[in-house]
Design an enzyme around this catalytic site. Sequence first.
Site, PDB file in Angstrom:
ATOM      1  N   THR A  13      44.987  50.259  24.192  1.00 45.04           N
ATOM      2  CA  THR A  13      45.048  49.497  25.441  1.00 45.04           C
ATOM      3  C   THR A  13      45.913  50.194  26.480  1.00 45.04           C
ATOM      4  OG1 THR A  13      44.644  47.436  24.290  1.00 45.04           O
ATOM      5  CG2 THR A  13      45.768  47.257  26.389  1.00 45.04           C
TER       6      THR A  13
ATOM      7  N   SER B 283      42.374  51.580  18.362  1.00 44.29           N
ATOM      8  CA  SER B 283      43.080  51.996  17.141  1.00 44.29           C
ATOM      9  C   SER B 283      42.390  51.532  15.869  1.00 44.29           C
ATOM     10  CB  SER B 283      44.535  51.535  17.167  1.00 44.29           C
ATOM     11  OG  SER B 283      44.618  50.135  17.101  1.00 44.29           O
TER      12      SER B 283
ATOM     13  N   THR C  10      47.585  48.966  19.777  1.00 42.70           N
ATOM     14  CA  THR C  10      48.562  48.140  19.051  1.00 42.70           C
ATOM     15  C   THR C  10      47.994  47.517  17.780  1.00 42.70           C
ATOM     16  OG1 THR C  10      48.054  46.142  20.324  1.00 42.70           O
ATOM     17  CG2 THR C  10      49.807  47.578  21.172  1.00 42.70           C
ATOM     18  N   ASP C  11      46.654  47.439  17.675  1.00 45.81           N
ATOM     19  CA  ASP C  11      46.086  46.758  16.498  1.00 45.81           C
ATOM     20  C   ASP C  11      46.481  47.451  15.199  1.00 45.81           C
ATOM     21  OD1 ASP C  11      44.907  44.915  18.111  1.00 45.81           O
ATOM     22  OD2 ASP C  11      42.900  45.776  18.019  1.00 45.81           O
TER      23      ASP C  11
HETATM   24  C1  SIN Z   1      43.705  48.926  20.164  1.00 46.87           C
HETATM   25  O1  SIN Z   1      44.436  48.696  19.191  1.00 46.87           O
HETATM   26  O2  SIN Z   1      43.206  50.045  20.370  1.00 46.87           O
HETATM   27  C2  SIN Z   1      43.361  47.841  21.119  1.00 46.87           C
HETATM   28  C3  SIN Z   1      44.419  46.815  21.241  1.00 46.87           C
HETATM   29  C4  SIN Z   1      45.705  47.311  21.843  1.00 46.87           C
HETATM   30  O3  SIN Z   1      45.963  48.488  22.020  1.00 46.87           O
HETATM   31  O4  SIN Z   1      46.528  46.423  22.177  1.00 46.87           O
END
Ligand code: SIN
Length: 417
Positions: A68, A115, A149-150
Site C-alpha cells: 500500500t 505482500s 502490511t498484510d
Molecule cells: C499489501 O499487504 O500489499 C496490501 C496491504 C497493505 O500494504 O497495507
Amino acid sequence: MNSLLSLDRALMITSLTRLRVSRVLVFSRRAVALALLSGCSVVAQTPPQSSTSAATLPKVLVIATGGTIAGVQDAPGTLGSYRAGTLAAEQIIASVPELSRHAIIEAEQFSNVASTAITPTQWLALSKRIETVLRERKDLAGVIVTHGTDRLEETAFFLYLTVRSDKPVIVVGAQRPATGISPDGPINLLAAVRTVVSPQAIGKGVMVVMDDRILSAREIRKLYQRTGGFSGGEMGMMGVVGASGPEFLFAPVRRHGEQSEFDMRKVDSLPQVEMAFSYPGGTGPRYDKQPAGIAVQSNGFTRAESETYTALRRAGVVVVTVFAGGDNMSSVGRGGGPAPVAPPNAAARRDSARTDSSVRVDSTRTTRSPTDSARTPPAPPMVTAQHLTPAKARILLMVALTRTRDPREIQQLFLRY
Ligand code: SIN
C-alpha cells in the site's frame, strides 16, 4: 483545506508516476517540487537543504517490494480502492523530499506486488540480497525495506532471523495508499530513515517503524487495518520517533543479527512447514505429502489430535505447539529459564508431557495414544514455541529445519531466538 492538500498530493504523485528518476537520489525539496510541477524528469543532484552537507550524510538503501505504501487509487484523493505495488521505489522516495535532510537515499526495486504475493522464495532472495549489500557496501548505514502490511510481520521476522549483520534493517509499510487522504507512507518512511541512520539503531536487529513507533521484528504483529495497527503486544515498543528523531528505550536480547547461526547463503529453498489449528472436537490434519514440520496453534489437544500429532512425529515430522495469543510463558522450563535438555530416554518417557502445557497437566489421558504402549518406543518430543505468534513459530521452524531435524535441538533454537 485538507482535502485540497490531499488532491494536490494525489496529482503530484500521479505526475510522479510518469517521471524517470536516477538510481541514486539526492533531492532537495525545491528540485522535487519543480519537477512535480513541470512533470519532467528528476535528475538534478541538488545538495540537500540541511546544515549537514550531502558529502557527510549517511547513505541508506531503500529496497522496495510493493504494498500500500506504493499504492495508487483509481480516484486519487478519495477513500476509494487502489492497486498496491504501483509506484516505483524512486517515486516513493521522491514524494518525501524531507528525506534528503537525513540521508543520501539509493533505491532498488526488488518487486512491486501486494505482500500476499511474497512467498518464502522471496524471503530467501531478499535476505540474501540485504546481507550481501550490507557486507559489500561499507558506506551504507543501513537498509530500509518498503513492504505491504498484510505480510510485513512475516518477512520482517524472517529477515530478523537470517540477515547476519549489525547494521540496522528497517521494514516499513503504510495502511493508506500513497494517493489517498493523509497517507501514512511518507511519514513512516521519514521515521524509518531517521531511525536507520541513528547510531543507536546498530545491533538492534531488524525493526519495523510505523506510526512513530520502533518495534522489534520479533514482536511486531498487525492487529488491525488502520493506521496505528501495528503493535509489539505485551512485549511493547523498542522506542518512538518524535519530532527530534528516534528515541530508543529497549533492545531485544534474544539472538539476532550478527549473532544469528542461520546462514542462508547455501539454502536454495526452505523446508515445507504447514500451520494447523487445534479446536474442540478436532482430529488433527491429514496430508497427502508429509511436510517437514507443522506449527500447530493449540491451547491443548483433544485425544484425537494428540494421536494424530504423535503419529506425525513418529513419521519424522517436527511438531511445534504455539499458543494462539503468541505467548506461552510457562510451557518450557516451568516458570523461568530454558528447560534442561533431558537425556534421550528420560525425554522420550516424558515425551509430550514436557512440551505442551495443557498436555503436561494431564499427560496420561491426553497424550498417550493406543500406539504408545510399553512395546512401542515413544515418539520424538514436541517443540514448544514461547512468546511467538503461530505465524512466526512456523518461520522459526522453517529456518531451524535448515540446520537440524532433531526436535531437541530445535527446542533449544526456539529458546535462543
Ligand atoms: C499489501 O499487504 O500489499 C496490501 C496491504 C497493505 O500494504 O497495507
